[in-house]
Design a protein around this motif. Structure first.
Motif, PDB file in Angstrom:
ATOM      1  N   GLU A  95       0.835  -1.208   0.000  1.00 21.81           N
ATOM      2  CA  GLU A  95       0.000   0.000   0.000  1.00 21.81           C
ATOM      3  C   GLU A  95       0.868   1.256   0.000  1.00 21.81           C
ATOM      4  O   GLU A  95       0.540   2.248  -0.660  1.00 21.81           O
ATOM      5  CB  GLU A  95      -0.914  -0.008   1.224  1.00 21.81           C
ATOM      6  CG  GLU A  95      -1.872   1.180   1.266  1.00 21.81           C
ATOM      7  CD  GLU A  95      -2.847   1.098   2.427  1.00 21.81           C
ATOM      8  OE1 GLU A  95      -3.071   2.140   3.071  1.00 21.81           O
ATOM      9  OE2 GLU A  95      -3.381   0.004   2.681  1.00 21.81           O
ATOM     10  N   VAL A  96       1.976   1.225   0.732  1.00 25.36           N
ATOM     11  CA  VAL A  96       2.893   2.367   0.727  1.00 25.36           C
ATOM     12  C   VAL A  96       3.492   2.569  -0.661  1.00 25.36           C
ATOM     13  O   VAL A  96       3.577   3.700  -1.183  1.00 25.36           O
ATOM     14  CB  VAL A  96       4.007   2.146   1.774  1.00 25.36           C
ATOM     15  CG1 VAL A  96       5.032   3.283   1.708  1.00 25.36           C
ATOM     16  CG2 VAL A  96       3.420   2.045   3.166  1.00 25.36           C
ATOM     17  N   LEU A  97       3.925   1.467  -1.277  1.00 22.18           N
ATOM     18  CA  LEU A  97       4.520   1.561  -2.611  1.00 22.18           C
ATOM     19  C   LEU A  97       3.525   2.103  -3.638  1.00 22.18           C
ATOM     20  O   LEU A  97       3.868   2.936  -4.485  1.00 22.18           O
ATOM     21  CB  LEU A  97       5.034   0.196  -3.042  1.00 22.18           C
ATOM     22  CG  LEU A  97       6.145  -0.413  -2.174  1.00 22.18           C
ATOM     23  CD1 LEU A  97       6.529  -1.784  -2.706  1.00 22.18           C
ATOM     24  CD2 LEU A  97       7.353   0.502  -2.116  1.00 22.18           C
ATOM     25  N   ASP A  98       2.300   1.619  -3.561  1.00 21.17           N
ATOM     26  CA  ASP A  98       1.270   2.107  -4.485  1.00 21.17           C
ATOM     27  C   ASP A  98       1.017   3.597  -4.285  1.00 21.17           C
ATOM     28  O   ASP A  98       0.856   4.351  -5.266  1.00 21.17           O
ATOM     29  CB  ASP A  98      -0.024   1.327  -4.291  1.00 21.17           C
ATOM     30  CG  ASP A  98       0.054  -0.080  -4.874  1.00 21.17           C
ATOM     31  OD1 ASP A  98       0.931  -0.305  -5.735  1.00 21.17           O
ATOM     32  OD2 ASP A  98      -0.748  -0.944  -4.466  1.00 21.17           O
ATOM     33  N   ALA A  99       0.982   4.027  -3.045  1.00 17.14           N
ATOM     34  CA  ALA A  99       0.728   5.445  -2.766  1.00 17.14           C
ATOM     35  C   ALA A  99       1.868   6.308  -3.299  1.00 17.14           C
ATOM     36  O   ALA A  99       1.638   7.376  -3.902  1.00 17.14           O
ATOM     37  CB  ALA A  99       0.553   5.658  -1.255  1.00 17.14           C
TER      38      ALA A  99
END
Length: 472
Positions: free
Chosen positions: A427-431
């Motif tokens: 989720e961090v990478l996608d954000a």
């Protein structure tokens, strides 16, 4: 007596020229096949034709580049040379409307028999002369010479407008290339900053994996994000290099590998707001429209040239001076001589050649009329498209600014949730990936909006009211 005859001949010649008729059709500007108004827009700016490019562009770096391009661009220099060629041809043709004046002097010494008889004595004969004369001069009763001069004049004026068109296009192309370079530069800075941050994240993921706090999945996902950023950075550097080469070609002189810092890529900071006015103003503002009209008027005058061939070509010649068999005392009243002549030529049988010339001239005018109307339609289309693009660009940029702010907030939230173990690292990478893409999209939108605004300035005939128009 001789002076009175020349004076009367001059008066008669002037009267003939003043009474000459013109067989070319009366010129009427064709109707412009475009709507009376442009698409609705917020007209809160200035009329583009009254704004010089030095005022329209606020960025000092861009103004300097445009100034260099106007001085060093080879295509523009070629257009200027074509103007001088056309102007010289016009002056040559215009000179045919007035009689020329030649001066001549001769001297001859000849020895031969006095008569054909075998025993005739041989003598030496001498002759000397000096004259000033008018070579064959066409009396332009039917306007043929005047229309030829008008054709050459319109062709000359068309080359002037061709250069104005090339200059306006060059200014727009330099500005568009400059904004492409600037957008690539800022994109590279953004990508390098993002790459540094993602390398730090990759190192942290490596430490966490080595410590057994996370699996290799988080590390591999971080590594994939780093490689994606490296790929985007390489693409941006390639785009910047190509845009810089194009800009250097347009400017016509070597440029530094990195341009000096300029104003922010914001339309309000970079450019002056424009008021499109009415479509009818384009007929006077756009140099390509004026060029098409000059070509149309030249074709119209060419009909008069073709029609005049149905009538006789009348020419005059005249000369006056002195002639004598002795050089001494050549210039004296007793040795004065003069001559005057007139002639007319009218083809009686040409097998339809004159009719074909008139038909060809009429067809040429029809072609130029269609070309003129097409040019007007294209001018309206460019302005209308530019106005629609300007309005939508403002809306897109405003929406994208909000999107960047939202993506930034999502990055902060994703990190907070990951730190407390509520979400996986994906989720961090996608954000972060979405935030980087949103920032790049905002850069591209601002660069595209600036390029569209520059094209609109050119489409409206930017700065053309300030151009000096030739009078001859």
């Amino acid at each position: 007596m001789h002076k009175r005859m020349l004076g009367r001949a001059g008066v008669a010649l002037l009267a003939c020229q003043l009474c000459a008729c013109n067989l070319a059709p009366t010129y009427e500007r064709p109707d412009a096949p475009v709507p009376a108004t442009f698409p609705p827009t917020a007209a809160d700016g200035r009329a583009a034709p009254s704004i010089p490019w030095q005022t329209y562009f606020h960025d000092p770096v861009l103004r300097d580049l445009i100034g260099q391009s106007l001085a060093y661009n080879r295509d523009l220099a070629g257009a200027a040379a074509r103007i001088e060629q056309a102007r010289a041809q016009f002056r040559i043709q215009r000179s045919q409307r007035l009689p020329g004046l030649d001066a001549s002097a001769s001297g001859q010494r000849q020895r031969g028999p006095l008569s054909p008889a075998d025993n005739a004595p041989r003598v030496t004969l001498e002759s000397y002369g000096v004259q000033v004369g008018i070579p064959s001069y066409e009396l332009d009763f039917w306007g043929r010479v005047a229309n030829l001069s008008e054709v050459a004049r319109r062709q000359y004026l068309a080359t002037v407008e061709a250069r104005n068109t090339a200059e306006l296009s060059l200014v727009a192309n330099v500005a568009a290339s400059y904004y492409a370079v600037r957008a690539s530069q800022e994109g590279i800075v953004l990508a390098e900053r993002s790459l540094t941050s993602r390398n730090e994240t990759l190192e942290l993921a490596q430490l966490r994996m080595d410590a057994g706090l996370t699996s290799s999945i988080d590390f591999n996902q971080s590594y994939a994000l780093v490689t994606q950023t490296e790929l985007q950075l390489a693409q941006l550097r390639r785009t910047q290099g190509q845009a810089l080469q194009l800009l250097q070609f347009l400017v016509g002189t070597p440029l530094p590998a990195t341009l000096p810092a300029g104003l922010p890529l914001d339309p309000d900071a970079q450019l002056t707001r424009l008021d499109p006015g009415l479509p009818s103003a384009l007929l006077e503002a756009r140099p390509d429209v004026r060029l098409a009209e000059h070509q149309l008027r030249a074709a119209n005058a060419n009909i008069g040239v073709a029609r005049a061939l149905y009538f006789p070509i009348i020419a005059l010649t005249g000369a006056g001076g002195y002639a004598s068999t002795e050089l001494s005392g050549l210039v004296s009243d007793s040795n004065r001589v003069w001559s005057f002549g007139a002639g007319a030529v009218l083809p009686l049988l040409d097998w339809g050649a004159r009719r074909a010339r008139v038909d060809a001239a009429n067809a040429g005018r029809d072609e130029r009329e269609v070309a003129y109307q097409s040019t007007v339609q294209n001018a309206f289309r460019e302005v209308a498209s530019g106005l629609v693009a300007a309005e939508q660009n403002d809306l897109q940029i405003a929406a994208q600014v909000r999107a960047v702010e939202v993506q930034q907030a999502l990055v902060v939230t994703a990190h907070d949730r990951y730190d407390v173990g509520l979400t996986p690292y994906l989720e961090v990478l996608d954000a972060e990936r979405n935030h980087f893409a949103a920032e790049q999209n905002l850069l591209q939108l601002r660069a595209a909006a600036l390029q569209d605004a520059v094209n609109l300035y050119a489409a409206l005939g930017g700065g053309q009211d300030l151009r000096e128009r030739p009078v001859d």
